[in-house]
Design an enzyme around this catalytic site. Structure first.
Site, mmCIF file in Angstrom:
data_model
loop_
_atom_site.group_PDB
_atom_site.id
_atom_site.type_symbol
_atom_site.label_atom_id
_atom_site.label_comp_id
_atom_site.label_asym_id
_atom_site.label_seq_id
_atom_site.Cartn_x
_atom_site.Cartn_y
_atom_site.Cartn_z
ATOM 1 N N ASN A 9 0.858 -1.179 0.000
ATOM 2 C CA ASN A 9 0.000 0.000 0.000
ATOM 3 C C ASN A 9 0.901 1.239 0.000
ATOM 4 O OD1 ASN A 9 -1.782 2.055 0.547
ATOM 5 N ND2 ASN A 9 -2.390 1.313 2.571
ATOM 6 N N LYS A 11 0.090 4.263 -0.274
ATOM 7 C CA LYS A 11 -0.579 5.428 0.342
ATOM 8 C C LYS A 11 -0.364 6.697 -0.511
ATOM 9 C CE LYS A 11 -0.274 3.138 4.763
ATOM 10 N NZ LYS A 11 -0.151 3.203 6.216
ATOM 11 N N HIS A 95 -9.545 0.819 5.173
ATOM 12 C CA HIS A 95 -8.244 1.029 5.809
ATOM 13 C C HIS A 95 -8.424 1.941 7.029
ATOM 14 C CE1 HIS A 95 -4.163 2.374 6.551
ATOM 15 N NE2 HIS A 95 -3.777 1.255 5.948
ATOM 16 N N GLU A 97 -6.793 4.359 8.108
ATOM 17 C CA GLU A 97 -6.629 5.802 7.854
ATOM 18 C C GLU A 97 -7.918 6.389 7.292
ATOM 19 O OE1 GLU A 97 -2.965 5.342 5.707
ATOM 20 O OE2 GLU A 97 -2.037 4.771 7.601
ATOM 21 N N GLU A 167 -5.195 -5.158 10.715
ATOM 22 C CA GLU A 167 -4.177 -4.125 10.899
ATOM 23 C C GLU A 167 -4.424 -3.387 12.214
ATOM 24 O OE1 GLU A 167 -2.283 -2.945 6.920
ATOM 25 O OE2 GLU A 167 -4.052 -1.704 7.198
ATOM 26 N N GLY A 173 2.563 2.132 10.801
ATOM 27 C CA GLY A 173 3.482 3.254 10.635
ATOM 28 C C GLY A 173 4.221 3.639 11.906
ATOM 29 N N SER A 213 3.586 -2.210 10.310
ATOM 30 C CA SER A 213 5.044 -2.221 10.507
ATOM 31 C C SER A 213 5.719 -3.522 10.073
ATOM 32 C CB SER A 213 5.395 -1.892 11.962
ATOM 33 O OG SER A 213 4.969 -0.571 12.271
HETATM 34 P P1 PGA Z 1 2.905 0.256 7.663
HETATM 35 O O1 PGA Z 1 1.417 0.426 7.092
HETATM 36 O O2 PGA Z 1 3.451 -1.030 7.067
HETATM 37 O O3 PGA Z 1 3.638 1.457 7.241
HETATM 38 O O4 PGA Z 1 2.774 0.125 9.158
HETATM 39 C C1 PGA Z 1 0.577 -0.682 6.929
HETATM 40 C C2 PGA Z 1 -0.734 -0.257 6.311
HETATM 41 O O5 PGA Z 1 -1.261 0.804 6.656
HETATM 42 O O6 PGA Z 1 -1.283 -0.974 5.456
#
Ligand code: PGA
Length: 254
Positions: A9, A11, A95, A97, A167, A173, A213
């Site tokens: 992803n 983003k 997601h 976010e 997740e 992140g 992560s």
């Molecule tokens: P990250 O994000 O690997 O940077 O923690 C994962 C995601 O949001 O899919």
């Protein structure tokens, strides 16, 4: 037997040239990795450019979001049919976010999932608890609510055509990855919920990815868990070596 999926992803990162360069590097390095599905999710404005680069490679592509209506006066939105037109195979929906920054609800996510499936896209449906939920002992309850709300009215065939991603929001992140045991516990719960709503055969067939992560150095341990069928990767998917390093952890599992 569930085939692993490693999904990147991207983003809201990269520009057009960097997206194409990353796609090219991933397609090239993917030739050396077997037994795992690979997919990238570029910013929507670069999907077409990435598609030209990935066409004919073993890497699929998808979108990070879509709108449930088929067309019309929805300024700024993108329909499932438009994504199909761009050769997308997958679309990430729900997601964290989008849930927490943009306020998407389970009901809205459910509408998107139904529209994606109707258009022939494979939804990658994300669920995950906040740190406060986990600390209060509410992980199981939150995950169940999100899963049941997001998947409302899906037939057995439709859930079989979907991918789930667990997740934990506190791991996204942050560099704080869930332990393999924490991930496995939730993945097993998710599979039990699916078995209860549909049946054991359907539940056994659905791929459940872990996200939060994930990087090459911690992927193999997570992916060795029996109910972890792949990874949804953010930050580490922006480097071809890291992304393919995660995929290499899966091939070792197989
Ligand atoms: P990250 O994000 O690997 O940077 O923690 C994962 C995601 O949001 O899919």
């Amino acid at each position: 037997m569930r085939r692993a999926l490693i999904a990147g992803n991207w983003k809201m990162n990269l520009d057009r040239a960097a997206s194409v360069a990353l796609a090219k590097a991933i397609a090239e390095q993917a030739k050396a990795v077997e037994g795992v599905d690979l997919a990238v999710f570029p910013p929507s404005v670069y999907i077409d450019a990435v598609r030209e680069t990935l066409h004919g490679s073993r890497v699929s592509w998808g979108a990070q979001n879509m709108y449930p209506q088929p067309n019309g006066a929805f300024t700024g939105e993108i329909s499932a049919a438009m994504l199909v037109d761009l050769g997308c195979h997958y679309v990430i929906l729900g997601h964290s976010e989008r849930r927490h920054i943009l306020g998407e609800t389970d009901a809205q996510i459910n509408q998107k999932i139904l529209a994606a499936l109707a258009a022939g896209l494979v939804p990658v449906v994300c669920v995950g608890e906040l740190l406060a939920d986990r600390e209060a002992g509410h992980t199981g309850k939150v995950i169940r609510q999100q899963l049941e709300g997001s998947l409302a009215n899906l037939s057995a065939e439709q859930i079989a055509a979907s991918v789930i991603a667990y997740e934990p929001v506190w791991a996204i992140g942050t560099g704080k990855v869930a332990s393999p045991e924490q991930a496995e516990e939730v993945h097993m719960d998710l599979r039990k919920i699916l078995a209860g709503r549909y049946n054991a055969t359907i539940a056994e067939g659905v791929r459940i990815l872990y996200g939060g992560s994930v990087k090459a150095s911690n992927a193999a341990e997570l992916l060795a868990q029996p109910n972890v069928d792949g990874a949804l990767v953010g930050g580490a998917s922006l480097k071809a070596d890291e992304f393919l390093g995660i995929a290499a952890g899966v091939s070792r599992k197989a």
